[in-house]
Enzyme design. Sequence first.
Site, PDB file in Angstrom:
ATOM      1  N   THR A  69     -10.450  -3.596 -17.183  1.00  0.00           N
ATOM      2  CA  THR A  69      -9.141  -2.982 -17.290  1.00  0.00           C
ATOM      3  C   THR A  69      -8.762  -3.054 -18.763  1.00  0.00           C
ATOM      4  O   THR A  69      -9.114  -4.021 -19.416  1.00  0.00           O
ATOM      5  CB  THR A  69      -8.095  -3.791 -16.490  1.00  0.00           C
ATOM      6  OG1 THR A  69      -8.564  -3.998 -15.176  1.00  0.00           O
ATOM      7  CG2 THR A  69      -6.762  -3.083 -16.447  1.00  0.00           C
TER       8      THR A  69
ATOM      9  N   ARG B 201     -10.791   2.867  -3.363  1.00  0.00           N
ATOM     10  CA  ARG B 201     -10.533   1.474  -3.690  1.00  0.00           C
ATOM     11  C   ARG B 201      -9.441   1.357  -4.748  1.00  0.00           C
ATOM     12  O   ARG B 201      -9.416   2.077  -5.732  1.00  0.00           O
ATOM     13  CB  ARG B 201     -11.817   0.814  -4.182  1.00  0.00           C
ATOM     14  CG  ARG B 201     -11.664  -0.658  -4.606  1.00  0.00           C
ATOM     15  CD  ARG B 201     -11.484  -0.817  -6.085  1.00  0.00           C
ATOM     16  NE  ARG B 201     -11.503  -2.226  -6.491  1.00  0.00           N
ATOM     17  CZ  ARG B 201     -11.207  -2.648  -7.706  1.00  0.00           C
ATOM     18  NH1 ARG B 201     -10.874  -1.778  -8.652  1.00  0.00           N
ATOM     19  NH2 ARG B 201     -11.234  -3.941  -8.002  1.00  0.00           N
ATOM     20  N   VAL B 202      -8.516   0.428  -4.543  1.00  0.00           N
ATOM     21  CA  VAL B 202      -7.463   0.127  -5.505  1.00  0.00           C
ATOM     22  C   VAL B 202      -7.566  -1.347  -5.864  1.00  0.00           C
ATOM     23  O   VAL B 202      -7.638  -2.201  -4.975  1.00  0.00           O
ATOM     24  CB  VAL B 202      -6.062   0.438  -4.945  1.00  0.00           C
ATOM     25  CG1 VAL B 202      -4.982   0.054  -5.954  1.00  0.00           C
ATOM     26  CG2 VAL B 202      -5.948   1.916  -4.581  1.00  0.00           C
ATOM     27  N   GLY B 203      -7.579  -1.646  -7.137  1.00  0.00           N
ATOM     28  CA  GLY B 203      -7.670  -3.026  -7.589  1.00  0.00           C
ATOM     29  C   GLY B 203      -6.326  -3.613  -7.947  1.00  0.00           C
ATOM     30  O   GLY B 203      -5.275  -3.197  -7.447  1.00  0.00           O
ATOM     31  N   ASP B 204      -6.342  -4.569  -8.849  1.00  0.00           N
ATOM     32  CA  ASP B 204      -5.120  -5.287  -9.203  1.00  0.00           C
ATOM     33  C   ASP B 204      -4.243  -4.549 -10.209  1.00  0.00           C
ATOM     34  O   ASP B 204      -3.040  -4.817 -10.302  1.00  0.00           O
ATOM     35  CB  ASP B 204      -5.480  -6.653  -9.780  1.00  0.00           C
ATOM     36  CG  ASP B 204      -6.277  -6.535 -11.081  1.00  0.00           C
ATOM     37  OD1 ASP B 204      -7.434  -6.082 -11.014  1.00  0.00           O
ATOM     38  OD2 ASP B 204      -5.751  -6.879 -12.151  1.00  0.00           O
TER      39      ASP B 204
ATOM     40  N   GLY C  75     -10.376  -8.044 -14.854  1.00  0.00           N
ATOM     41  CA  GLY C  75     -11.494  -8.632 -14.141  1.00  0.00           C
ATOM     42  C   GLY C  75     -11.633  -8.031 -12.760  1.00  0.00           C
ATOM     43  O   GLY C  75     -11.218  -6.897 -12.513  1.00  0.00           O
TER      44      GLY C  75
END
Length: 303
Positions: free
Chosen positions: A185, A213-216, A236
């Site tokens: 990121t 997909r979705v991350g933080d 990360g």
Amino acid sequence: MSHSPQAGAVVVHGGAGAPLEHEDGCVLAARRALAQLEVNGDALDAAIIAVTTLEDDGRFNAGSGASLGLDGATIEMDASIMDTRGRLGAVACVRDVKNPVKLARAIADTPHVMLAGEGAQRFARSLGMPGSAPISDHQRAEHRTLMKELAGSVPLMPGIDNRLFDRFWNYKTPLQLPKSSACDTVGAVVRGPDGHFAVACSTGGSAPSLLGRVGDSPIIGSGFYAGPHGAVAASGIGEHIMRHLLARTVYGWIEDGMPLEAALKRGLDLFDREVDVGLIAVSRTEAGALCYHGMPHARMTQR
């Protein structure tokens, strides 16, 4: 760590585990952010300029350098912004936008906080935002490397069996493994000379990942947080970061008076050392970055 209680400060990162030779891109982004602070003193404007610079660089997993999906064609990006003036916006799984962080900023002016997928893309078009650049040779090379590694036995995401991506495949085209995982990121945290704080993040997603997909990065409190005591951004593997609400957790320690360096270290120590995680933050008196696996970054303070 730097200490400067009154001046504006900027910390920029290019992704946990990203090549350190890309640090020049972070330096340029930080310089542009400081220049913006000189213009109007707005911490959020400075953070967005920093992240936009990294999105346009092409070497980082964001914007023009976003990672290709497992099908070798799809790109899904997330971004977010937040400041202590009440501006909050995020975008998830947007496909054809040159600068997702600018779209996240525009969403902050709507009645909503987050837009996703097709709706986010249509909103970008209604604002006249340009589409993504053509897929580059760098992006295709990264994808070829990923597919070779996915065919091997070494987990590309700690604790995750590579075969699960085959089992739960959800792209239109069939999975083909022909014989470096990307979870980077980019982000910036800023302390304005007026004491306001801001954070901005952008990512081309995790590789490998399932479609959608979705991350933080667009999840408030996980990948980013800003409050009256500072701003924090994480980088990360989002599946691990989200379980700890990492950015808000670290912010809470800073709010309680913990020195910034100690708060960042305590945040990273929540994870096994094999999990690639990095943090950047600014507080009222400090600015810093920490990543055990290496993370290109730049830290600058107004004089």
